[in-house]
Design an enzyme around this catalytic site. Structure first.
Site, PDB file in Angstrom:
ATOM      1  N   GLY A   1       0.824  -1.209   0.000  1.00 23.54           N
ATOM      2  CA  GLY A   1       0.000   0.000   0.000  1.00 23.54           C
ATOM      3  C   GLY A   1       0.854   1.253   0.000  1.00 23.54           C
TER       4      GLY A   1
ATOM      5  N   ASP B   1       0.841  -0.144  13.056  1.00 22.61           N
ATOM      6  CA  ASP B   1       1.215  -1.458  12.520  1.00 22.61           C
ATOM      7  C   ASP B   1       1.508  -2.482  13.615  1.00 22.61           C
ATOM      8  OD1 ASP B   1       0.933  -0.642   9.905  1.00 22.61           O
ATOM      9  OD2 ASP B   1       3.028  -0.041   9.700  1.00 22.61           O
TER      10      ASP B   1
HETATM   11  C1  S3P Z   1       3.038   3.838   6.162  1.00 21.85           C
HETATM   12  C2  S3P Z   1       1.895   4.350   6.715  1.00 21.85           C
HETATM   13  C3  S3P Z   1       0.905   3.531   7.427  1.00 21.85           C
HETATM   14  C4  S3P Z   1       1.455   2.157   7.793  1.00 21.85           C
HETATM   15  C5  S3P Z   1       2.227   1.538   6.662  1.00 21.85           C
HETATM   16  C6  S3P Z   1       3.394   2.421   6.278  1.00 21.85           C
HETATM   17  C7  S3P Z   1       3.956   4.755   5.473  1.00 21.85           C
HETATM   18  O1  S3P Z   1      -0.207   3.350   6.583  1.00 21.85           O
HETATM   19  O2  S3P Z   1       0.397   1.299   8.188  1.00 21.85           O
HETATM   20  O3  S3P Z   1       2.715   0.258   7.028  1.00 21.85           O
HETATM   21  O4  S3P Z   1       5.106   4.354   5.199  1.00 21.85           O
HETATM   22  O5  S3P Z   1       3.555   5.896   5.198  1.00 21.85           O
HETATM   23  P1  S3P Z   1      -1.445   4.405   6.524  1.00 21.85           P
HETATM   24  O6  S3P Z   1      -0.967   5.637   5.901  1.00 21.85           O
HETATM   25  O7  S3P Z   1      -2.484   3.714   5.690  1.00 21.85           O
HETATM   26  O8  S3P Z   1      -1.872   4.566   7.957  1.00 21.85           O
END
Ligand code: S3P
Length: 448
Positions: A101, A327
Site C-alpha cells: 500500500g 502497525d
Molecule cells: C506507512 C503508513 C501507514 C502504515 C504503513 C506504512 C507509510 O499506513 O500502516 O505500514 O510508510 O507511510 P497508513 O498511511 O495507511 O496509515
C-alpha cells in the site's frame, strides 16, 4: 511478490529462553521513500541499509519503469539516478506493486502531476484495498483515474498536464495519503498544504527537507499544517536507513512472553510518530529499557533490551497513540493475551483496511487459540489469560498479511500447544530474515 507463489504453512512451538542480539532489517517506510525521492532528485542518491523485502523491491522496479536508474552493489549499497521533479517517463507496462500500500499510494501521488499515464496493480490483498483516499486528492491537482468498483486496483491514473496546487485535510489518519498529496504537490506550482488532525509518521516531511524541498510543519488548533513549495530541484542524498521499529516489535514482544528471555535489539529509531508500541508495553509493565539513547540524523535512536515479563497487565491503550503504533496492534494483541486482564484498543478503524482486516484476522486467530476477544467497527478488547495459561494449538489464516503471520509465530513461542499459520510467505514483504533471526535467538519455527 507475495501471494503469487506457493503458500508456506508454518508453525511455532513453545521454546526455551530467547537470548542474544536481534539485528532487524531497515525501516520499510524510509526504504520506500529513499527510492522514490531519489528517483525525483537530479543526480545520484546512495542508500545503505535499505530493506530488501519484496515490498521495497517492487518500488525499486517501479522507479526503473518511470525512468530512474536503480542499481544494487554486491555489498548491498543501492544507487538511484533520479530524473528530477516532473521528469518521470511513461511506463511501458503495468506497474505491479505486489503487497505494498505504501509503494502504490506514494507512487500514484508522485506521478499524478506529470503528463503521463500509468496503470497500477498488486496482489489479491492490495487489489482489495481502498485507493479513493489517494485518487480523491490527486483529482484536485487535475489528475484523473479509472479503477475497479470501490476505488480498487487495477487502476489507471492520467497525470495532470497543467497541475494546480492544493489545500487538503486528510479525512483519516494516514501517512500514505499525506505523502501522496505532498509528492503530487512537488510538481505543482505554488504552495500545497496538507492538514492532518492527528499527526502520523513524518518521514516524508523530514526526508523531503533533507532533499532540499522547502517544507514546513506547524502544529495548530486545526491540527498539523504542512506546507510545501512546488517545483523544487531535489538534491540527491546519501541515506543510511535506520532499523525498523515495526520489525523490532516482533523480537521485543517475543522476549516479553517467553520465560527467561533477554534480547537486545540494537539501533532502533524512536521517532515519536513510530514508537507508541514501546510506551504501551512499558505501561503494561514490560521489562523493556532503552539503552544507549542517542541522536542520529536528528532522530532519537536506542538499543532496546527486552526481558521476560511475567506480570504484564492489560491496559486501555490511549487512542491518541494509535497513529504512532498502527502497525503494531497485531503483535500487541498477542502480548495482551499473556497479560492479566483486559487490553482495550479504541480508535483503530484504520486496522480494518491494512494488508488485511487486522482486527478480524487477529480476533479470529486468537479465539481459535483459546483467547477471548470482543470487537466492533473501530475497537477491540483482548481478554488476557496471564502467563502460562494460553492454550494455542490452532492454525490461523494469515490473509496475505506479513504482520498477521509474524504475530501468530510469536504467539506460538509461549502457548502450551504450537500455533500455525496457513501461509508464512507474506513475511518476506517486510522481514525476509524473520525465521533465521528468531531461530538464532532460540525460537522453534518450522515449515510444515
Ligand atoms: C506507512 C503508513 C501507514 C502504515 C504503513 C506504512 C507509510 O499506513 O500502516 O505500514 O510508510 O507511510 P497508513 O498511511 O495507511 O496509515
Amino acid at each position: 511478490m507475495s501471494g503469487h507463489g506457493t503458500p508456506i504453512p508454518m508453525s511455532s512451538h513453545k521454546c526455551g529462553p530467547l537470548k542474544g542480539e536481534a539485528h532487524v532489517p531497515g525501516d520499510k517506510s524510509i526504504s520506500h521513500r529513499s527510492l522514490i525521492f531519489g528517483a525525483m532528485a537530479v543526480g545520484e542518491t546512495v542508500i545503505t541499509g535499505l530493506l530488501e523485502g519484496e515490498d521495497v523491491l517492487d518500488t525499486a522496479k517501479a522507479m526503473q519503469a518511470f525512468g530512474a536508474e536503480v542499481n544494487r552493489d554486491e555489498d548491498g549499497t543501492w544507487h538511484v539516478h533520479g530524473v528530477g521533479v516532473g521528469g518521470f517517463a511513461e511506463p511501458d507496462n503495468v506497474i505491479d506493486c505486489g503487497n505494498s500500500g505504501t509503494g502504490v499510494r506514494l507512487i500514484m501521488g508522485a506521478m499524478a502531476t506529470t503528463n503521463i499515464t500509468a496503470t497500477f496493480t498488486g496482489d489479491a490483498s492490495l487489489n482489495s484495498r481502498p485507493m479513493a483516499r489517494v485518487t480523491d486528492p490527486i483529482a484536485l491537482f487535475g489528475a484523473t483515474s479509472v479503477g475497479r468498483s470501490g476505488g480498487r486496483l487495477p487502476m489507471t491514473i492520467v497525470g495532470a498536464a497543467d497541475p494546480v496546487p492544493v489545500r487538503y485535510t486528510t479525512p483519516m489518519p494516514s501517512a500514505q495519503v499525506k505523502s501522496a498529496v505532498l509528492l503530487a504537490g512537488l510538481n505543482a506550482p505554488g504552495e500545497t498544504v496538507v492538514i492532518e488532525k492527528e499527526a502520523t509518521r513524518d518521514h516524508t516531511e523530514r526526508m523531503l527537507a533533507g532533499f532540499g524541498a522547502d517544507i514546513t510543519s506547524v502544529d495548530t488548533e486545526e491540527g498539523r499544517v504542512i506546507t510545501l513549495k512546488g517545483r523544487p530541484e531535489l538534491k540527491p542524498q546519501t541515506i543510511v536507513v535506520p532499523r525498523d521499529p515495526s520489525s523490532a516489535a516482533f523480537p521485543v514482544c517475543a522476549a516479553l512472553i517467553v520465560e527467561g528471555s533477554d534480547v537486545l535489539v540494537p539501533n532502533i529509531g524512536l521517532n515519536p510518530t513510530r514508537a507508541g508500541l514501546f510506551e504501551t508495553l512499558r505501561d503494561m509493565g514490560a521489562d523493556l529499557t532503552y539503552e544507549n539513547l542517542r541522536e542520529e540524523g536528528g532522530e532519537p535512536v536506542a538499543d532496546l533490551r527486552a526481558k521476560f515479563s511475567p506480570n504484564l497487565k492489560g491496559i486501555e491503550v490511549p487512542p491518541a497513540r494509535a497513529a504512532s503504533m498502527i502497525d503494531e496492534y497485531p503483535v500487541l494483541s498477542v502480548v495482551a493475551s499473556f497479560a492479566e486482564g483486559d487490553t482495550v484498543m479504541r480508535g483503530v478503524k484504520e486496522l480494518r483496511v491494512k494488508e488485511s482486516d487486522r482486527i478480524g484476522a487477529m480476533a479470529s486467530g486468537l479465539r481459535l487459540n483459546g483467547v477471548e476477544v470482543e470487537d466492533g467497527d473501530d475497537w477491540w478488547i483482548v481478554k488476557g489469560r496471564g502467563h502460562g495459561n494460553v492454550p494455542g494449538g490452532a492454525t490461523c489464516v494469515s490473509h496475505l498479511d506479513h504482520r498477521i503471520a509474524m504475530s501468530f509465530m510469536v504467539m506460538g513461542m509461549a502457548t502450551e500447544a504450537p500455533v500455525s499459520v496457513d501461509d508464512g510467505s507474506p513475511i518476506a514483504t517486510s522481514f525476509p530474515i524473520f525465521e533465521d533471526l528468531m531461530g538464532g535467538l532460540g525460537a522453534d519455527l518450522r515449515r510444515d
